[in-house]
Design an enzyme around this catalytic site. Structure first.
Site, mmCIF file in Angstrom:
data_model
loop_
_atom_site.group_PDB
_atom_site.id
_atom_site.type_symbol
_atom_site.label_atom_id
_atom_site.label_comp_id
_atom_site.label_asym_id
_atom_site.label_seq_id
_atom_site.Cartn_x
_atom_site.Cartn_y
_atom_site.Cartn_z
ATOM 1 N N ARG A 212 4.118 -6.160 4.963
ATOM 2 C CA ARG A 212 2.877 -6.936 4.916
ATOM 3 C C ARG A 212 1.978 -6.485 3.770
ATOM 4 O O ARG A 212 1.342 -7.299 3.125
ATOM 5 C CB ARG A 212 2.119 -6.796 6.239
ATOM 6 N N VAL B 272 5.964 -15.744 7.682
ATOM 7 C CA VAL B 272 6.659 -14.524 8.097
ATOM 8 C C VAL B 272 5.705 -13.349 8.263
ATOM 9 O O VAL B 272 4.574 -13.372 7.793
ATOM 10 C CB VAL B 272 7.780 -14.158 7.092
ATOM 11 N N GLU B 273 6.200 -12.308 8.940
ATOM 12 C CA GLU B 273 5.437 -11.077 9.168
ATOM 13 C C GLU B 273 4.115 -11.340 9.893
ATOM 14 O O GLU B 273 3.093 -10.736 9.574
ATOM 15 C CB GLU B 273 5.172 -10.354 7.834
ATOM 16 N N GLY B 274 4.137 -12.249 10.849
ATOM 17 C CA GLY B 274 2.925 -12.637 11.562
ATOM 18 C C GLY B 274 2.281 -13.801 10.845
ATOM 19 O O GLY B 274 1.774 -13.644 9.733
#
Length: 711
Positions: free
Chosen positions: A313, A435-437
């Protein structure tokens, strides 16, 4: 107060304070607090930041970017990647042979041991050529099991797997997301049961993962699942989320074949061409040696993930975003100087200038945020709240920049082919957003929600005293600290609100530092007011999202000033900083007004507003003259444009569109100067006439778009 009032407040606090789940507790205990803690304190000093955080590359890292990374970019043909939905075999081999999958693995395990900053810039440069290749390099160095192995693996696991990962003998992927738990990864249904299988204590797991990057080609699968031990067979470790390594081949660690791993069909993420797919297994038995860190790390998987996967992130996804905005600055800024409509470069059209200025501002802020965060990581800090801000803000800025670029390029942007340098980035940006939250979740739930619990100087202590039943004495101590903290930021908010009203813009650092001190105090005070909502703030996503906007813009503003202090020798950079930070001020101001107008307890909402802005609005949109100045910074030759476009890959191929823009940018800029002389009846030299002719020829070439006989 302690005897008669505090017990009542304590009982009320027990009712309104949220329960903290085990996964939330793991998140709160992971990483550490950085300058996000200063935001919640209400105190931050740009001079201290400047002295504390610095970033440089080692010579070996510079050489790798100049040589191996450029060579990798040379090998890639974007159209072939999208058509074949894969990198060429030669490109794959080059990535493996030159340890692109082991950038951050220590040298003792045969890796390159590069810094996070080098990792960031390598991924960034590759992404300016091809997103699929950038993702292929990015995942093993951030989202794969290598980081987990290094920090938590047993000595045997490290010695065996890390050299194999560094040399490309193993291709890793990490299985976290399931069909029913996307952004809410902690709710996964994948399950492992501790069992005795023929005298071997191990785990029988059933799992079904999707959206797993590199899964279709992976040989080593990192897997997160929920572990249960109904028969109490564990001697160390515990039940809970656990992380294992599943190898498709028999190896020295497990000394057994793991049968039943199913690498499923590929996904096609918007036709970008990187490997992504599914992986599943039904009742697969694995020995305890497959658990990263061994049996004692059973049940600690969420802590491990929160500690390590934040780099994806904070480092990798922002690198892709910076690449996109730099590409817009270089390519779109250059194209707008070359392309003419109505007999003038479109860079001179005011509607275009608005979008160009926004690209320049977003580009500067992204570079500043990237370099500051990389410096924070280099300082051995791992701040999860800042990494969430980086993921959200950088991908959003990239989306805005790419959309502006597409608008300016017009037909050149929508006709795909080798001449189109922006379409792939446009297609890919929703992937980075998701992606990644997802950004919606990150903004509305994570940034402020996690920040309030993790970064506030006293709240976590208050919560612990409530969980520790009847600890009224400790509760009283921290309650007084919060009251004092609230009062200090209340008075600071009023002081700065009055003093900044009459402060002149005569010094970039002093002026903006003073205004940021005001806004930080405003935020810290208003965040304490939010505590009155108790656990309801967790689900009040409208308000939480606006608080997140304040936090994000505070970070971007401070990063902008920090980066300016490192580069203030560059002429006219102060204009770009002022323009950018003013946008942050406006965003913060709007968020505070929206919080105030919508706060559930209207009385406290009014206190927030009139403490922060007793005279009404402080900040106003940048003026038209400033828009022109900023847009000119990326459409004319100057050092600010050079700074904003460092580390872009430019092919030596003269027919490459970015190379053509490189050649045509200054040529067309100078040609227009000579044309203006002619219009003013001034004499020009033969060389100047040749420049005009060459510029016109190159313009005709650069405005061409791809066409195909058959599609």
């Amino acid at each position: 107060m302690k005897r008669f009032i505090t017990p009542h407040i304590y009982n009320y606090a027990k009712k309104i304070m949220p329960n903290i789940s085990n996964t939330e507790r793991a998140a709160l205990n992971s990483g550490n607090v950085s300058i996000d803690g200063d935001f919640f304190k209400g105190q931050l000093n740009i001079k201290e930041l400047t002295n504390k955080y610095n970033i440089t590359l080692k010579q070996t890292e510079k050489d790798f970017i100049t040589n191996e990374t450029n060579k990798l970019c040379d090998l890639i043909n974007n159209c072939d990647v999208e058509q074949n939905q894969n990198l060429s075999k030669y490109t794959w081999d080059y990535i493996k042979d030159n340890k692109f999958m082991g950038l951050v693995i220590p040298k003792k395990y045969d890796g390159l041991e590069f810094s996070a900053h080098a990792h960031s810039l390598i991924v960034e440069k590759i992404a300016t050529k091809n997103g699929a290749a950038a993702v292929t390099v990015m995942v093993p160095n951030s989202l794969g099991p290598g980081e987990l192995l290094y920090h938590y693996g047993t000595t045997e696991q490290k010695n065996y797997y890390l050299p194999r990962l560094a040399n490309g003998l193993e291709i890793p992927c990490f299985g976290l997301t399931t069909a029913k738990s996307g952004s809410d990864a902690a709710s996964m249904l994948d399950e492992g049961i501790v069992k005795n299988h023929n005298g071997i204590i191990g785990i029988e797991i059933t799992f079904s993962k999707r959206y797993i990057t590199l899964a279709p080609v992976a040989t080593l699968i990192g897997l997160a699942f929920k572990l249960k031990d109904p028969n109490k067979l564990l001697t160390t470790g515990k039940e809970g989320i656990t992380v294992a390594l599943l190898s498709k081949n028999k190896n020295e660690i497990t000394n057994m074949d793991i049968n039943g791993i199913n690498i499923g069909n590929r996904h096609n993420p918007l036709n970008i061409g990187f490997m992504n797919g599914t992986v599943s297994g039904n009742s697969i038995f694995i020995p305890m040696s497959c658990i990263i860190g061994g049996e004692e790390k059973c049940g600690y998987g969420w802590n491990m993930l929160m500690e390590c996967l934040g780099e994806g992130r904070g480092i990798s996804l922002p690198a892709l975003s910076v690449a996109s905005t730099k590409l817009c600055t270089f390519g779109v800024g250059g194209y707008s100087r070359i392309r003419k409509q109505f007999n003038i470069p479109i860079a001179e059209m005011e509607g275009v200038k608005e979008k160009l200025a926004d690209i320049a501002s977003k580009n500067y802020q992204l570079i500043a945020a990237q370099h500051l965060f990389n410096s924070i990581i280099a300082n051995n800090e791992k701040p999860p709240v800042l990494s969430a801000i980086m993921k959200y803000q950088c991908t959003e800025y990239a989306r805005q920049s790419i959309n502006n670029g597409m608008d300016i390029l017009g037909g050149s942007a929508i006709c795909k082919g080798p001449k189109n340098f922006l379409a792939s980035s446009y297609n890919a940006i929703p992937i980075a957003i998701t992606v990644e939250g997802s950004n919606t979740l990150t903004r509305s739930l994570i940034i402020f929600g996690q920040g309030l619990n993790r970064s506030h100087p006293y709240l976590l202590n208050i919560i612990k005293t409530i969980e520790d039943k009847n600890n009224v004495t400790e509760f009283h101590k921290y309650l007084l600290k919060i009251i004092n903290h609230t009062f200090i930021n209340f008075t600071n908010s009023l002081y700065y609100s009055f003093s900044t009203k009459f402060y002149k813009k005569n010094n970039t650092q002093i002026y903006y530092q003073t205004h940021l001190n005001k806004l930080v105090a405003n935020f810290a005070f208003s965040a304490n007011i939010a505590l009155l909502m108790g656990g309801k703030i967790k689900t009040a996503e409208y308000l939480s999202g606006r608080y997140a906007d304040i936090l994000s813009n505070l970070y971007m503003a401070y990063a902008s000033l920090w980066f300016y202090e490192k580069n203030k020798h560059i002429k006219d950079l102060d204009k770009l900083v002022q323009y950018s930070v003013n946008e942050n001020f406006i965003n913060i101001q709007n968020a505070i007004y929206n919080i105030s107008d919508n706060f559930p307890i209207s009385f406290f909402g009014k206190i927030i507003k009139y403490t922060s802005f007793p005279f009404g609005y402080n900040y106003y949109p940048n003026k038209d003259i400033d828009i022109t100045k900023i847009s000119n910074l990326i459409t004319t030759p100057n050092n600010v444009r050079n700074l904003l476009t460092e580390n872009i890959y430019i092919s030596d191929n003269k027919n490459d569109r970015i190379n053509e823009i490189l050649e045509g940018f200054e040529l067309c800029y100078n040609a227009d100067i000579y044309l203006k002389k002619l219009k003013n009846n001034e004499k020009i030299t033969i060389e100047e006439r040749k420049t005009i002719i060459n510029a016109n020829q190159l313009r005709d070439k650069i405005i061409e778009v791809d066409s195909f006989k058959n599609l």
